[in-house]
Design a protein around this motif. Sequence first.
Motif, mmCIF file in Angstrom:
data_model
loop_
_atom_site.group_PDB
_atom_site.id
_atom_site.type_symbol
_atom_site.label_atom_id
_atom_site.label_comp_id
_atom_site.label_asym_id
_atom_site.label_seq_id
_atom_site.Cartn_x
_atom_site.Cartn_y
_atom_site.Cartn_z
ATOM 1 N N ALA A 142 5.943 3.790 6.198
ATOM 2 C CA ALA A 142 4.640 4.301 5.753
ATOM 3 C C ALA A 142 4.796 5.797 5.518
ATOM 4 C CB ALA A 142 3.555 4.045 6.801
ATOM 5 N N TYR A 143 4.124 6.305 4.499
ATOM 6 C CA TYR A 143 4.152 7.744 4.243
ATOM 7 C C TYR A 143 3.106 8.425 5.116
ATOM 8 C CZ TYR A 143 7.043 6.705 0.196
ATOM 9 O OH TYR A 143 8.053 6.275 -0.613
ATOM 10 N N VAL A 144 3.546 9.426 5.853
ATOM 11 C CA VAL A 144 2.669 10.221 6.713
ATOM 12 C C VAL A 144 2.675 11.634 6.152
ATOM 13 C CG1 VAL A 144 2.259 11.115 9.039
ATOM 14 C CG2 VAL A 144 3.233 8.808 8.727
ATOM 15 N N GLU A 145 1.497 12.151 5.889
ATOM 16 C CA GLU A 145 1.335 13.484 5.294
ATOM 17 C C GLU A 145 0.732 14.417 6.334
ATOM 18 O OE1 GLU A 145 -0.818 13.917 1.348
ATOM 19 O OE2 GLU A 145 -2.304 14.647 2.794
ATOM 20 N N VAL A 146 1.296 15.599 6.462
ATOM 21 C CA VAL A 146 0.760 16.633 7.350
ATOM 22 C C VAL A 146 0.521 17.876 6.512
ATOM 23 C CG1 VAL A 146 1.205 18.102 9.356
ATOM 24 C CG2 VAL A 146 1.950 15.703 9.373
ATOM 25 N N THR A 147 -0.699 18.389 6.567
ATOM 26 C CA THR A 147 -1.047 19.597 5.831
ATOM 27 C C THR A 147 -1.279 20.737 6.813
ATOM 28 O OG1 THR A 147 -2.074 18.285 4.086
ATOM 29 C CG2 THR A 147 -2.643 20.626 4.163
ATOM 30 N N LEU A 148 -0.540 21.828 6.592
ATOM 31 C CA LEU A 148 -0.738 23.040 7.386
ATOM 32 C C LEU A 148 -1.555 24.010 6.548
ATOM 33 C CD1 LEU A 148 2.857 23.757 8.745
ATOM 34 C CD2 LEU A 148 1.031 22.453 9.829
ATOM 35 N N LYS A 207 8.415 6.837 16.848
ATOM 36 C CA LYS A 207 8.050 5.685 17.674
ATOM 37 C C LYS A 207 7.227 4.659 16.889
ATOM 38 C CE LYS A 207 5.832 4.426 22.007
ATOM 39 N NZ LYS A 207 5.183 4.908 23.226
ATOM 40 N N ALA A 208 6.287 5.120 16.058
ATOM 41 C CA ALA A 208 5.318 4.214 15.435
ATOM 42 C C ALA A 208 5.675 3.770 14.018
ATOM 43 C CB ALA A 208 3.936 4.878 15.428
ATOM 44 N N ILE A 209 6.416 4.579 13.285
ATOM 45 C CA ILE A 209 6.703 4.271 11.874
ATOM 46 C C ILE A 209 8.206 4.045 11.731
ATOM 47 C CG2 ILE A 209 6.427 4.984 9.478
ATOM 48 C CD1 ILE A 209 3.727 4.818 10.919
ATOM 49 N N PRO A 210 8.634 2.793 11.599
ATOM 50 C CA PRO A 210 10.071 2.515 11.505
ATOM 51 C C PRO A 210 10.702 3.108 10.254
ATOM 52 C CG PRO A 210 8.796 0.473 11.757
ATOM 53 C CD PRO A 210 7.824 1.598 11.545
ATOM 54 N N GLU A 211 12.014 3.331 10.346
ATOM 55 C CA GLU A 211 12.755 3.792 9.177
ATOM 56 C C GLU A 211 12.762 2.697 8.112
ATOM 57 O OE1 GLU A 211 16.628 5.386 10.003
ATOM 58 O OE2 GLU A 211 15.909 6.445 11.762
ATOM 59 N N GLY A 212 12.846 3.117 6.876
ATOM 60 C CA GLY A 212 12.885 2.180 5.764
ATOM 61 C C GLY A 212 12.206 2.792 4.558
ATOM 62 N N ILE A 213 11.909 1.946 3.596
ATOM 63 C CA ILE A 213 11.241 2.394 2.383
ATOM 64 C C ILE A 213 9.805 1.859 2.408
ATOM 65 C CG2 ILE A 213 11.244 2.297 -0.148
ATOM 66 C CD1 ILE A 213 13.646 3.788 1.005
ATOM 67 N N ALA A 214 8.849 2.756 2.255
ATOM 68 C CA ALA A 214 7.435 2.332 2.224
ATOM 69 C C ALA A 214 7.173 1.544 0.949
ATOM 70 C CB ALA A 214 6.526 3.563 2.301
ATOM 71 N N SER A 215 6.320 0.566 1.092
ATOM 72 C CA SER A 215 5.987 -0.248 -0.086
ATOM 73 C C SER A 215 4.655 0.149 -0.665
ATOM 74 C CB SER A 215 5.977 -1.723 0.270
ATOM 75 O OG SER A 215 5.170 -1.964 1.398
ATOM 76 N N PRO A 250 -4.256 2.072 2.462
ATOM 77 C CA PRO A 250 -3.024 1.306 2.275
ATOM 78 C C PRO A 250 -3.256 -0.187 2.536
ATOM 79 C CG PRO A 250 -3.016 2.292 4.441
ATOM 80 C CD PRO A 250 -4.280 2.764 3.745
ATOM 81 N N GLY A 251 -2.225 -0.977 2.324
ATOM 82 C CA GLY A 251 -2.290 -2.395 2.627
ATOM 83 C C GLY A 251 -2.313 -2.651 4.129
ATOM 84 N N ALA A 252 -2.446 -3.920 4.501
ATOM 85 C CA ALA A 252 -2.607 -4.304 5.902
ATOM 86 C C ALA A 252 -1.408 -3.914 6.774
ATOM 87 C CB ALA A 252 -2.859 -5.805 6.004
ATOM 88 N N ARG A 294 -2.522 12.561 7.662
ATOM 89 C CA ARG A 294 -3.052 11.357 7.012
ATOM 90 C C ARG A 294 -1.911 10.350 6.930
ATOM 91 N NH1 ARG A 294 -5.746 11.296 1.910
ATOM 92 N NH2 ARG A 294 -3.830 12.128 1.027
ATOM 93 N N CYS A 295 -2.149 9.151 7.393
ATOM 94 C CA CYS A 295 -1.132 8.111 7.395
ATOM 95 C C CYS A 295 -1.488 7.047 6.370
ATOM 96 C CB CYS A 295 -1.027 7.487 8.792
ATOM 97 S SG CYS A 295 0.287 6.258 8.931
ATOM 98 N N GLY A 296 -0.467 6.590 5.631
ATOM 99 C CA GLY A 296 -0.699 5.566 4.627
ATOM 100 C C GLY A 296 -0.991 6.125 3.253
ATOM 101 N N VAL A 297 -0.620 7.384 3.035
ATOM 102 C CA VAL A 297 -0.824 8.004 1.720
ATOM 103 C C VAL A 297 0.171 7.406 0.721
ATOM 104 C CG1 VAL A 297 -1.701 10.168 2.696
ATOM 105 C CG2 VAL A 297 0.744 9.945 2.194
ATOM 106 N N GLY A 298 -0.084 7.622 -0.544
ATOM 107 C CA GLY A 298 0.836 7.177 -1.582
ATOM 108 C C GLY A 298 2.092 8.031 -1.625
ATOM 109 N N ARG A 299 3.098 7.512 -2.278
ATOM 110 C CA ARG A 299 4.372 8.220 -2.421
ATOM 111 C C ARG A 299 4.187 9.400 -3.369
ATOM 112 N NH1 ARG A 299 8.962 8.303 -5.777
ATOM 113 N NH2 ARG A 299 10.925 8.385 -4.641
ATOM 114 N N PRO A 300 4.468 10.623 -2.924
ATOM 115 C CA PRO A 300 4.349 11.774 -3.806
ATOM 116 C C PRO A 300 5.354 11.689 -4.966
ATOM 117 C CG PRO A 300 4.515 12.479 -1.517
ATOM 118 C CD PRO A 300 4.832 11.014 -1.556
ATOM 119 N N ALA A 301 4.925 12.035 -6.149
ATOM 120 C CA ALA A 301 5.798 12.018 -7.323
ATOM 121 C C ALA A 301 7.005 12.928 -7.129
ATOM 122 C CB ALA A 301 5.017 12.430 -8.568
ATOM 123 N N GLU A 302 6.837 14.013 -6.372
ATOM 124 C CA GLU A 302 7.914 14.968 -6.156
ATOM 125 C C GLU A 302 9.112 14.349 -5.438
ATOM 126 O OE1 GLU A 302 4.745 15.434 -5.652
ATOM 127 O OE2 GLU A 302 4.149 17.298 -6.615
#
Length: 167
Positions: A132-138, A159-167, A44-46, A89-97
Amino acid sequence: MNSIRHRRRTVPAVLGVPALVAVLITATGCSSADDSARAAVPDPGAKVTELCRNLDRTLPSKVDGLDRRDPEPASALTAGWGDPAIILRCGVGRPAEMSDPEADGVEIDGVGWLLQKRPDGSFRFTTTLRRAYVEVTLPKDRTGDGMSPLVDLAPAVKKAIPEGIAS
């Protein structure tokens, strides 16, 4: 502000939520013989990278009773617990779904997640409405415990990822 619409179910932060546990139990099976977990590191970006580093510092040492065992290659953008590993995984792209109004979602302790059942029987959850998009795979061998891994991860995400829309 962009609007993300999908079906959402609110799930209380308790183990044994019958309907969702039943869905997840259907995905049981055997794991591969791979000795070490691997995870593709997002790029992801900085700004998002900094949020993800903050998340890495707040993640619990145990998830669903499993010790932290980070995947290879080592990165502050990935984390893992147990074997077979629950992978974050943190900072993944926005899923199309997320654009699908019929997509399944859950909310656990104030964190929204897109729910995706994968062809191999595993489940992937991706945060919604966070910077930021955070992905968890079980993995399919870990789906019998329902949403408990997300219950353990929600406080760190909040705590770490504020609410909002990821860019």
